[in-house]
Scaffold this active site. Structure first.
Site, PDB file in Angstrom:
ATOM      1  N   ASP A  12      35.465  24.341   7.073  1.00 27.20           N
ATOM      2  CA  ASP A  12      36.925  24.422   6.997  1.00 27.20           C
ATOM      3  C   ASP A  12      37.571  23.091   6.627  1.00 27.20           C
ATOM      4  O   ASP A  12      38.434  22.590   7.354  1.00 27.20           O
ATOM      5  CB  ASP A  12      37.511  24.891   8.328  1.00 27.20           C
TER       6      ASP A  12
ATOM      7  N   GLU B  85      41.023  35.908   6.025  1.00 34.80           N
ATOM      8  CA  GLU B  85      41.463  34.762   6.830  1.00 34.80           C
ATOM      9  C   GLU B  85      41.695  33.553   5.926  1.00 34.80           C
ATOM     10  O   GLU B  85      41.660  33.639   4.705  1.00 34.80           O
ATOM     11  CB  GLU B  85      40.420  34.443   7.901  1.00 34.80           C
TER      12      GLU B  85
END
Length: 338
Positions: free
Chosen positions: A58, A226
């Site tokens: 991420d 997401e």
């Protein structure tokens, strides 16, 4: 991160990395020299060459006022890496060394995920998520820094939270500042998908308008979407998301999708006109060759254009999650990784 191993509401998480053990910018050609194309697929480009400490999940990156790149990623108090050329990255500690007490209400390990860093009004802003695997008892926090460097962050507490009675999840935050000065925070994972709320630009916290806008979801369980990121280019707003399964090493099926809209709150549709609330999304990057499950993306506007920053799982290294960087081109009004 977007993540770990979440698989959707009630079925176990989708978060996070399982770990194994000021200079001027260089020319763009040197900054993002592409590796030889994979023989497995010509559909998607390989990531540009990066070196050093590049095991991340991420990633979110900003270019600081002195010309350095600072990248933050999931785990370890939000791990930091620094680069002078956007190619070689060096570990530089963590955003937080003293962990805020409130984190323990959402994560027994007090382990934050999915940072989002940006620079506005002379200050660096970082939104991040705290949660446990497979739960939507989650919260998005805010921290601010005068330099953007590790150890300089001051936590400002919770901006948005969800509980087990809610139909969405407060993780994977991403700040978007529109040209008219309006601030928006997009977020979400599984459940009913990607949401957006308005923020107060003075504080970075919720605006008095508490409307929750729905931007994207999937029609079938486990509703795997997401990691939102919104980019404005020309007359369009572009919503980047990650679809499918993250955080499963070489079994990951993550891929980066995009849709566009003439309004920040949607409706977003893909190149074929399919609405993103109906599962639409044009693929920007997907598995090819050794580069498995790219996702957890952010987009940086740099001097040489928009830069897609993401992680993938290295099939030539036992599925280790690694940093991927690709430039984006915009032929025909749609982004293409190169």
């Amino acid at each position: 991160m977007s993540r770990s191993t979440r698989t959707g509401p009630g079925t176990g998480p989708r978060h996070r990395l399982r770990r194994r053990a000021a200079l001027p910018a260089l020319p763009a050609a040197l900054l993002l020299a592409l590796a030889p194309p994979s023989s497995a697929s010509a559909a998607y480009p390989d990531p540009g060459r990066v070196t050093g400490d590049v095991v991340v999940h991420d990633p979110s990156m900003v270019r600081t006022e002195d010309g350095r790149y600072v990248l933050y990623s999931t785990h370890g108090g939000l791990e930091a890496r620094v680069s002078t050329d956007r190619t070689h990255f060096t570990r530089a500690g963590s955003a937080f060394t003293d962990l805020p007490d409130w984190w323990s209400d959402y994560s027994a390990e007090r382990d934050p995920w999915a940072p989002d860093i940006s620079y506005h009004k002379g200050v660096y802003w970082m939104y991040y998520a705290v949660s446990s695997f497979g739960s939507n008892h989650s919260a998005i926090g805010l921290a601010k820094s005068p330099t953007g460097l590790p150890g300089s962050w001051s936590d400002r507490g919770i901006v948005y939270r969800t509980g087990t009675g809610d139909d969405h999840n407060a993780i994977d935050p991403s700040l978007f500042v529109d040209r008219d000065g309006t601030w928006w925070l997009s977020f979400g994972s599984y459940w009913t998908g990607i949401k957006m709320v308005r923020l107060d630009p003075a504080t970075g916290s919720l605006h008095r308008d508490r409307t929750v806008h729905s931007l994207a979801t999937r029609p079938d369980e486990p509703y795997a979407v997401e990691a939102p990121q919104i980019v404005k280019r020309g007359n369009y707003y572009y919503l980047f998301v990650s679809h499918d399964r993250c955080c499963a090493g070489t079994d990951s099926t993550y891929k980066i999708k995009v849709g566009r809209s003439t309004s920040p709150t949607g409706p977003y549709t893909d190149r074929d006109g399919v609405p993103m609330p109906d599962g639409g999304g044009t693929t920007v990057l997907a598995t090819h060759g050794r580069f498995i499950g790219p996702g957890g993306q952010s987009v940086l506007k740099d001097s040489d254009g928009h830069v897609l920053v993401h992680h993938y799982y290295d099939g030539a290294d036992d599925g280790t999650p690694k940093l991927g960087i690709n430039l984006l081109s915009w032929g025909g009004g749609w982004p293409t990784a190169r």
